[in-house]
Design a protein around this motif. Structure first.
Motif, PDB file in Angstrom:
ATOM      1  N   ARG A  51      -3.568 -39.818  27.968  1.00 33.46           N
ATOM      2  CA  ARG A  51      -3.931 -38.947  29.085  1.00 33.46           C
ATOM      3  C   ARG A  51      -2.819 -37.929  29.359  1.00 33.46           C
ATOM      4  NH1 ARG A  51      -5.530 -42.953  32.008  1.00 33.46           N
ATOM      5  NH2 ARG A  51      -3.591 -43.248  33.112  1.00 33.46           N
ATOM      6  N   ASP A  52      -1.563 -38.393  29.342  1.00 34.04           N
ATOM      7  CA  ASP A  52      -0.435 -37.482  29.566  1.00 34.04           C
ATOM      8  C   ASP A  52      -0.356 -36.425  28.467  1.00 34.04           C
ATOM      9  OD1 ASP A  52       0.222 -38.871  31.850  1.00 34.04           O
ATOM     10  OD2 ASP A  52       1.875 -40.002  30.916  1.00 34.04           O
ATOM     11  N   GLU A  53      -0.594 -36.838  27.233  1.00 29.39           N
ATOM     12  CA  GLU A  53      -0.571 -35.889  26.113  1.00 29.39           C
ATOM     13  C   GLU A  53      -1.680 -34.851  26.267  1.00 29.39           C
ATOM     14  OE1 GLU A  53       0.760 -34.123  22.618  1.00 29.39           O
ATOM     15  OE2 GLU A  53       1.713 -35.585  23.928  1.00 29.39           O
ATOM     16  N   GLN A  54      -2.863 -35.282  26.664  1.00 27.59           N
ATOM     17  CA  GLN A  54      -3.970 -34.346  26.868  1.00 27.59           C
ATOM     18  C   GLN A  54      -3.673 -33.379  28.006  1.00 27.59           C
ATOM     19  OE1 GLN A  54      -7.277 -36.980  27.466  1.00 27.59           O
ATOM     20  NE2 GLN A  54      -7.725 -37.141  25.274  1.00 27.59           N
ATOM     21  N   GLU A  55      -3.057 -33.867  29.079  1.00 31.02           N
ATOM     22  CA  GLU A  55      -2.689 -32.986  30.190  1.00 31.02           C
ATOM     23  C   GLU A  55      -1.643 -31.972  29.748  1.00 31.02           C
ATOM     24  OE1 GLU A  55      -1.415 -35.512  33.372  1.00 31.02           O
ATOM     25  OE2 GLU A  55      -3.441 -36.275  33.748  1.00 31.02           O
ATOM     26  N   ARG A  56      -0.680 -32.426  28.926  1.00 35.08           N
ATOM     27  CA  ARG A  56       0.350 -31.515  28.443  1.00 35.08           C
ATOM     28  C   ARG A  56      -0.271 -30.423  27.570  1.00 35.08           C
ATOM     29  NH1 ARG A  56       3.023 -30.534  24.039  1.00 35.08           N
ATOM     30  NH2 ARG A  56       2.098 -32.239  22.857  1.00 35.08           N
ATOM     31  N   ILE A  57      -1.189 -30.796  26.703  1.00 34.16           N
ATOM     32  CA  ILE A  57      -1.860 -29.815  25.842  1.00 34.16           C
ATOM     33  C   ILE A  57      -2.688 -28.847  26.674  1.00 34.16           C
ATOM     34  CG2 ILE A  57      -3.630 -29.554  24.065  1.00 34.16           C
ATOM     35  CD1 ILE A  57      -2.571 -32.207  22.869  1.00 34.16           C
ATOM     36  N   ALA A  58      -3.402 -29.382  27.675  1.00 38.80           N
ATOM     37  CA  ALA A  58      -4.218 -28.519  28.531  1.00 38.80           C
ATOM     38  C   ALA A  58      -3.335 -27.527  29.287  1.00 38.80           C
ATOM     39  CB  ALA A  58      -5.022 -29.365  29.503  1.00 38.80           C
ATOM     40  N   LYS A  59      -2.181 -27.987  29.750  1.00 35.19           N
ATOM     41  CA  LYS A  59      -1.260 -27.102  30.467  1.00 35.19           C
ATOM     42  C   LYS A  59      -0.739 -26.013  29.535  1.00 35.19           C
ATOM     43  CE  LYS A  59       1.603 -28.761  33.516  1.00 35.19           C
ATOM     44  NZ  LYS A  59       2.758 -29.455  34.141  1.00 35.19           N
ATOM     45  N   GLN A  60      -0.406 -26.367  28.295  1.00 41.03           N
ATOM     46  CA  GLN A  60       0.069 -25.375  27.339  1.00 41.03           C
ATOM     47  C   GLN A  60      -1.021 -24.353  27.033  1.00 41.03           C
ATOM     48  OE1 GLN A  60       1.390 -27.599  23.943  1.00 41.03           O
ATOM     49  NE2 GLN A  60       3.486 -27.839  24.738  1.00 41.03           N
ATOM     50  N   LEU A  61      -2.244 -24.809  26.869  1.00 40.60           N
ATOM     51  CA  LEU A  61      -3.352 -23.879  26.601  1.00 40.60           C
ATOM     52  C   LEU A  61      -3.590 -22.955  27.794  1.00 40.60           C
ATOM     53  CD1 LEU A  61      -5.897 -26.213  24.790  1.00 40.60           C
ATOM     54  CD2 LEU A  61      -4.517 -24.392  23.798  1.00 40.60           C
ATOM     55  N   ALA A  62      -3.486 -23.504  29.000  1.00 43.16           N
ATOM     56  CA  ALA A  62      -3.677 -22.676  30.190  1.00 43.16           C
ATOM     57  C   ALA A  62      -2.583 -21.620  30.285  1.00 43.16           C
ATOM     58  CB  ALA A  62      -3.683 -23.556  31.440  1.00 43.16           C
ATOM     59  N   GLU A  63      -1.349 -22.004  29.999  1.00 47.12           N
ATOM     60  CA  GLU A  63      -0.252 -21.042  30.034  1.00 47.12           C
ATOM     61  C   GLU A  63      -0.424 -19.992  28.939  1.00 47.12           C
ATOM     62  OE1 GLU A  63       3.300 -23.346  29.699  1.00 47.12           O
ATOM     63  OE2 GLU A  63       3.172 -24.095  31.761  1.00 47.12           O
ATOM     64  N   ALA A  64      -0.870 -20.419  27.780  1.00 53.35           N
ATOM     65  CA  ALA A  64      -1.076 -19.474  26.678  1.00 53.35           C
ATOM     66  C   ALA A  64      -2.197 -18.493  27.012  1.00 53.35           C
ATOM     67  CB  ALA A  64      -1.396 -20.227  25.392  1.00 53.35           C
ATOM     68  N   SER A  65      -3.257 -18.968  27.623  1.00 48.61           N
ATOM     69  CA  SER A  65      -4.344 -18.084  27.977  1.00 48.61           C
ATOM     70  C   SER A  65      -3.923 -17.123  29.087  1.00 48.61           C
ATOM     71  CB  SER A  65      -5.587 -18.878  28.380  1.00 48.61           C
ATOM     72  OG  SER A  65      -5.346 -19.579  29.575  1.00 48.61           O
ATOM     73  N   GLU A  66      -3.084 -17.567  29.999  1.00 52.46           N
ATOM     74  CA  GLU A  66      -2.564 -16.670  31.032  1.00 52.46           C
ATOM     75  C   GLU A  66      -1.718 -15.585  30.402  1.00 52.46           C
ATOM     76  OE1 GLU A  66      -0.348 -18.721  34.033  1.00 52.46           O
ATOM     77  OE2 GLU A  66      -2.093 -19.845  34.754  1.00 52.46           O
ATOM     78  N   ASP A  67      -0.906 -15.960  29.432  1.00 57.63           N
ATOM     79  CA  ASP A  67      -0.041 -14.981  28.767  1.00 57.63           C
ATOM     80  C   ASP A  67      -0.864 -13.938  28.024  1.00 57.63           C
ATOM     81  OD1 ASP A  67       2.176 -16.296  29.709  1.00 57.63           O
ATOM     82  OD2 ASP A  67       2.589 -17.380  27.829  1.00 57.63           O
ATOM     83  N   THR A  68      -1.959 -14.342  27.385  1.00 58.90           N
ATOM     84  CA  THR A  68      -2.781 -13.382  26.643  1.00 58.90           C
ATOM     85  C   THR A  68      -3.562 -12.480  27.609  1.00 58.90           C
ATOM     86  OG1 THR A  68      -4.575 -15.000  26.441  1.00 58.90           O
ATOM     87  CG2 THR A  68      -3.015 -14.862  24.614  1.00 58.90           C
ATOM     88  N   ILE A  69      -3.940 -12.997  28.753  1.00 60.86           N
ATOM     89  CA  ILE A  69      -4.674 -12.191  29.734  1.00 60.86           C
ATOM     90  C   ILE A  69      -3.733 -11.151  30.340  1.00 60.86           C
ATOM     91  CG2 ILE A  69      -5.821 -12.247  31.983  1.00 60.86           C
ATOM     92  CD1 ILE A  69      -6.957 -14.967  31.193  1.00 60.86           C
ATOM     93  N   LEU A  70      -2.503 -11.543  30.615  1.00 57.26           N
ATOM     94  CA  LEU A  70      -1.550 -10.640  31.253  1.00 57.26           C
ATOM     95  C   LEU A  70      -1.053  -9.554  30.315  1.00 57.26           C
ATOM     96  CD1 LEU A  70       0.595 -13.204  33.298  1.00 57.26           C
ATOM     97  CD2 LEU A  70      -1.188 -11.693  34.152  1.00 57.26           C
ATOM     98  N   LYS A  71      -1.112  -9.764  29.030  1.00 58.50           N
ATOM     99  CA  LYS A  71      -0.601  -8.773  28.081  1.00 58.50           C
ATOM    100  C   LYS A  71      -1.545  -7.677  27.836  1.00 58.50           C
ATOM    101  CE  LYS A  71       2.560 -11.719  25.625  1.00 58.50           C
ATOM    102  NZ  LYS A  71       2.972 -12.277  24.391  1.00 58.50           N
TER     103      LYS A  71
END
Length: 71
Positions: A51-71
């Motif tokens: 569960r912790d690993e899945q949350e970490r991956i989800a957080k990384q994907l959310a941050e990555a998607s935020e970075d692509t939206i902001l660029k």
């Protein structure tokens, strides 16, 4: 106040027998449940790691998607 009456030896024996039987039953029950609880804790720990690993991956994907939206 009247002095206490003497308790019958049969009653004393029955009470101590019930006490000893309860202690023996409790020890057997504890020995039966202890490995089950240990297995449940082990499984829960593994599930928490997943569960912790899945949350970490989800957080990384959310941050990555935020970075692509902001660029």
């Amino acid at each position: 106040m009247a002095p206490p009456l003497a308790v019958s030896p049969l009653i004393k024996t029955a009470r101590y027998s019930a006490l000893i039987a309860g202690i023996i039953y409790g020890k057997q029950r504890y020995d039966h449940l202890k490995p089950i609880a240990a297995e449940e804790r082990r499984v829960e720990e593994e599930e928490k790691k997943v569960r912790d690993e899945q949350e970490r991956i989800a957080k990384q994907l959310a941050e990555a998607s935020e970075d692509t939206i902001l660029k």
